[in-house]
Write an enzyme that holds these catalytic residues in place. Structure first.
Site, short mmCIF file in Angstrom:
data_model
loop_
_atom_site.label_atom_id
_atom_site.label_comp_id
_atom_site.label_asym_id
_atom_site.label_seq_id
_atom_site.Cartn_x
_atom_site.Cartn_y
_atom_site.Cartn_z
N GLU A 28 0.60 -1.36 -0.23
CA GLU A 28 0.66 0.45 0.10
C GLU A 28 0.96 1.02 0.35
O GLU A 28 2.48 0.83 0.63
CB GLU A 28 -0.74 -0.03 1.66
CG GLU A 28 0.18 0.04 2.28
CD GLU A 28 -0.98 -0.36 3.53
OE1 GLU A 28 -0.76 -1.49 4.47
OE2 GLU A 28 -0.73 0.54 4.39
N LYS A 44 2.62 4.62 0.74
CA LYS A 44 3.36 5.48 2.17
C LYS A 44 3.08 6.51 2.14
O LYS A 44 3.38 6.98 1.35
CB LYS A 44 4.98 5.10 2.19
CG LYS A 44 5.39 5.71 3.62
CD LYS A 44 7.36 5.34 3.63
CE LYS A 44 7.40 5.71 5.34
NZ LYS A 44 7.52 6.85 5.27
N ASP A 84 3.17 10.67 3.25
CA ASP A 84 3.53 11.30 3.86
C ASP A 84 3.01 12.17 4.58
O ASP A 84 2.91 13.36 4.17
CB ASP A 84 4.65 12.10 2.57
CG ASP A 84 5.84 12.71 3.24
OD1 ASP A 84 5.96 12.39 4.24
OD2 ASP A 84 6.50 13.43 1.87
N CYS A 141 38.06 33.62 6.55
CA CYS A 141 36.49 33.09 7.13
C CYS A 141 35.79 34.41 6.49
O CYS A 141 36.27 35.29 7.37
CB CYS A 141 36.84 32.95 8.03
SG CYS A 141 35.25 33.16 9.03
N CYS A 158 37.84 27.79 9.69
CA CYS A 158 38.61 29.05 10.16
C CYS A 158 38.92 29.06 11.75
O CYS A 158 38.78 28.71 12.62
CB CYS A 158 37.49 30.12 10.87
SG CYS A 158 37.32 31.46 11.06
N CYS A 213 36.45 35.36 15.89
CA CYS A 213 34.61 35.08 14.49
C CYS A 213 33.57 35.12 15.20
O CYS A 213 33.24 34.10 15.95
CB CYS A 213 35.03 33.52 14.57
SG CYS A 213 34.02 32.94 12.84
S1 IVH Z 1 2.34 1.19 9.24
C1 IVH Z 1 4.17 -0.35 13.04
N1 IVH Z 1 1.35 1.83 6.62
O1 IVH Z 1 5.45 5.88 7.95
C2 IVH Z 1 4.22 0.13 11.73
N2 IVH Z 1 2.93 3.31 8.46
O2 IVH Z 1 8.01 5.14 9.07
C3 IVH Z 1 2.71 0.70 11.65
N3 IVH Z 1 3.26 5.40 7.83
O3 IVH Z 1 4.90 6.14 11.72
C4 IVH Z 1 3.27 1.76 10.36
N4 IVH Z 1 1.76 5.25 5.12
O4 IVH Z 1 3.99 7.50 9.85
C5 IVH Z 1 1.83 2.48 7.62
N5 IVH Z 1 0.57 2.45 4.52
C6 IVH Z 1 1.48 2.51 6.21
C7 IVH Z 1 1.74 4.12 6.07
C8 IVH Z 1 2.65 4.61 7.78
C9 IVH Z 1 2.33 6.32 6.51
C10 IVH Z 1 4.35 6.18 7.99
C11 IVH Z 1 3.70 6.43 9.43
C12 IVH Z 1 4.44 5.41 10.48
C13 IVH Z 1 5.74 5.89 9.39
C14 IVH Z 1 6.88 4.49 9.51
#
Ligand code: IVH
Length: 722
Positions: free
Chosen positions: A132, A134, A136, A439, A457, A463
């Site tokens: 899935e 990730k 941000d 410097c 420096c 400085c």
């Molecule tokens: S699972 C035990 N799934 O990534 C781990 N995390 O680096 C549970 N994040 O702190 C996290 N998308 O903020 C999971 N599809 C996703 C995610 C995800 C973003 C973030 C989350 C986590 C960080 C880990």
């Protein structure tokens, strides 16, 4: 980027003395904590993720090599940052941990293979896994009790987050009530709060129209919006949520026995879940889904920075468990950094608080991955020339010139990197960049030591970029030890223009008493009659100091307490040392082997070319001499602190390791040196004694291996006659 970060040139951890390791550990700890604060609390990071990771890795490497440093302040067990003070704190019933990272496809294959090995399965046994995006954004835990949303908390340090319940209630996508029949009595839903690109752009336009600071990217905007004290403001900023995990669940309450099954239940319950979540059966399928998501990334309308893989079976997840901060059953496969090409307008040199000169690229602004970039890191002089950390060519040895079209890379970064040059577009009149040898802040000479990539420096005492740090060192406990003059006071005195260099400390009282004095110290913020009087008395008491403290206080590079004593044992006074340094000529064209004065300094017991060169550079700088002369008008160095000679430990080399009970490390070291012993940071064949306190680790093992005498703290005290 005014701070110094870990660089490839930092000495190998294995070669650090315990003292240097402790100092660097403390410095890195402070620096990491400051970055954590900027990232998690101010939502305004100042370094790239890669730079941050480098700091963290070095910090952990130091702790591995010196386990005694793993004290209560250790950051390495922490995730994220401690919560800020303005929100109430919420302890997570189940910690919110992070994920292991991978960048390359092979690492994903290795991840799957590792899981098979761990579970004792055959090399081609099928393991179902979810894949899935990730997201941000920032993670959040939503606690539902009997279906009602009761508490929402940020991740914080993983164990304790902030109560953002009122703010999360303004996110329309998050249900206040889960009404499905199979919702357990207690259920903590975890997921990511994020902001969509279009909303981010509109919000920044509003910020700009109101002359308010802009957010660097949607993640920071989401974090800043969620962590508003006024929920009305949060409500006006459109936030979204994806649910992808869970925390505490009442006994037997999970709606399925697979990851994908629980996510399907989330969807049924009305929680937003990501539509790009699938179940795969092999590393190949995971990678195929990764590439599919990568291709669709630009059109998603929100930021993602990779793909997360999770073992689908919850029973297997339980068997796999966790390694320190992250689950063994999950992996974040990150996308490669984003790149763009723009022109380098000029190179600016910033001076860090230890005097390191860092070049920064000033670019024609360009958007990289949705963020406008106008500054990028150039690391150091060699990097500009096309030489890497190990001396090998980088970018095919191509240098970077003002006017060049350069490739900028940003990996979730705030300070991106210049990673390439378009040689065919180089303007014909572009000249090789000449790194300054003065410097830019104080115009003292900036020098590069043999084998070092950083140019520094040498005008430490005058400085402005380094002054506060230098004065703080000057008054510190092992130097002038002036009570009542800590970091805070030094900073304030500097800002008030009262103390710009060490000599100013000793003229402070007289200036304060002058009839024309603008503001008397006792009337300034944080000061009163008594504290001012006490400070002046503490300063007066230090007009005479042992010469070794005096020399150490000057903060000459590589001249710590031990080397200060070594130099003074040979030269006797600071004046004699200065004279020697001024007449010494290091090896070079004129004097292939260096002259006699140089040879004498290098031959001084315990002093080698590196220290000698730092001493010569320091005195060669007229600014330092002027500062020293001013100081000598105020302060009289006295004979060195006594060193006994006859005792049983005189001349012996001792290593302290583990936790001492009767004295601190500093005390033990000072005592040993007073008795004429040499204190070393690592164990070798030359070590005479290893004094091992509680929980001694690798050094004790090394001593046993080499047959070095090991003493308990008491045995050491008996031997030393203490
Ligand atoms: S699972 C035990 N799934 O990534 C781990 N995390 O680096 C549970 N994040 O702190 C996290 N998308 O903020 C999971 N599809 C996703 C995610 C995800 C973003 C973030 C989350 C986590 C960080 C880990």
């Amino acid at each position: 980027m005014a701070t110094d970060t870990a660089r490839p040139s930092d000495p190998d951890v294995a070669t650090l003395t315990a003292d240097a390791a402790a100092k660097e550990h403390a410095r890195l700890g402070d620096e990491i904590a400051a970055h954590d604060r900027r990232y998690y609390q101010d939502d305004a990071p100042t370094v790239s993720d890669a730079e941050y990771d480098a700091l963290r890795r070095r910090y952990e490497a130091i702790e591995d090599a010196f386990p005694e440093l793993k004290g209560i302040d250790s950051l390495s067990e922490k995730v994220g940052a401690t919560p800020s003070a303005k929100f109430a704190k919420i302890r997570h019933a189940v910690p919110m941990l992070s994920l292991g990272n991978a960048f390359a496809g092979e690492e994903v294959e290795e991840f799957v293979a590792r899981i098979r090995r761990f579970l004792g399965l055959g090399a081609d046994a099928e393991i179902a896994m979810t894949a899935e995006p990730k997201i941000d954004g920032l993670s959040c835990s939503l606690r539902y009790e009997n279906g009602r949303l009761m508490v929402a908390a940020t991740r914080g340090d993983g164990f304790e987050g902030e109560d953002v319940t009122q703010n999360v209630r303004t996110i329309s996508e998050v249900p206040q009530q889960l009404s499905a029949k199979d919702v357990p009595a207690v259920f903590e839903v975890r997921g990511e709060v994020y902001m969509r690109h279009a909303d981010f752009a509109a919000m920044n336009e509003r910020q700009a129209a109101a002359s308010k600071p802009l957010f660097a990217n949607p993640r920071n905007a989401a974090a800043g919006s969620l962590r508003q004290l006024d929920p009305k403001i949060t409500a006006s900023r459109p936030l979204h949520f994806f649910a992808y995990a869970w925390g505490e669940v009442s006994e037997g309450g999970l709606p399925a026995d697979t990851q994908s099954g629980v996510i399907a239940a989330f969807k049924r319950w009305g929680l937003p879940t990501n539509p790009l979540t699938v179940v795969c059966r092999s590393a190949e399928e995971l990678l195929a889904h990764y590439h599919m998501i990568e291709e669709r990334r630009a059109g998603l309308g929100y930021d993602i920075d990779g793909v997360v893989y999770k073992v689908d079976s919850l029973a297997l997840q339980r068997r796999l468990g966790f390694v320190s901060r992250s689950p063994r059953w999950a992996l974040a496969h990150k996308f490669p950094a984003q790149r763009a090409i723009t022109q380098l307008e000029r190179i600016e040199i910033q001076v860090g608080r230890t005097g390191a000169l860092t070049p920064v690229a000033k670019l024609t602004p360009i958007t990289v991955g949705g963020v406008v970039v106008s500054n990028a890191s150039l690391h150091n002089e060699d990097y500009i020339k096309g030489i890497g950390g190990g001396g090998e060519p980088i970018r095919g040895g191509v240098d970077i010139r003002v006017g060049d079209w350069v490739v900028i890379q940003r990996a979730g970064d705030v300070i991106p990197q210049v990673v390439g040059v378009e040689l065919e577009r180089r303007p014909p009149d572009a000249k090789a960049y000449e790194f300054p040898t003065l410097c830019p802040v104080c115009h003292s000479h900036a020098v590069r030591e043999e084998g070092e990539v950083v140019r520094r420096c040498t005008g430490g005492l005058i400085c402005a970029a380094q002054a506060v740090e230098r004065i703080r060192h000057f008054v510190s406990r092992d130097a002038f030890d002036i009570e009542g003059l800590g970091e805070k006071q030094v900073q304030a005195f500097y800002e008030w223009g009262l103390v710009k260099q060490p000599a100013d400390i000793f003229t402070l009282a007289a200036r304060d008493a002058e009839p024309g004095a603008l503001t008397r110290l006792k009337n300034r913020d944080g000061w009163g009659e008594t504290s001012a009087r006490n400070l002046f008395a503490a300063i007066e008491a230090r007009r005479r100091v042992p010469v070794n403290r005096f020399l150490y206080a000057l903060g000459i590079r590589h001249v710590g307490e031990t080397n200060a004593k070594r130099l003074l044992r040979h030269y006797g006074t600071v004046e004699a040392l200065r004279e020697a340094a001024l007449s010494a000529v290091p090896p070079g064209e004129e004097h292939p082997k260096g002259n006699d004065a140089w040879a004498e300094m290098v031959a001084t017991e315990g002093i080698g070319a590196v220290v000698a060169e730092a001493v010569v550079d320091f005195f060669a700088e007229p600014n330092n001499q002027a500062a020293l002369d001013a100081l000598l008008k105020e302060v009289t160095p006295e004979p060195m602190e006594a060193v006994a000679s006859g005792g049983a430990v005189a001349g012996k080399t001792v290593v302290f390791t583990g936790a001492l009970e009767k004295m601190t490390r500093d005390e033990a070291k000072a005592m040993a040196e007073r008795l004429g012993a040499k204190v070393a940071g690592s164990v070798s064949k030359k070590t005479d004694y290893v004094v091992a306190g509680a929980d001694a680790g690798s050094k004790l093992a090394k001593a046993r291996e080499l047959g070095v005498a090991v003493l308990s703290e008491d045995e050491w005290l008996d031997l030393a006659g203490g």
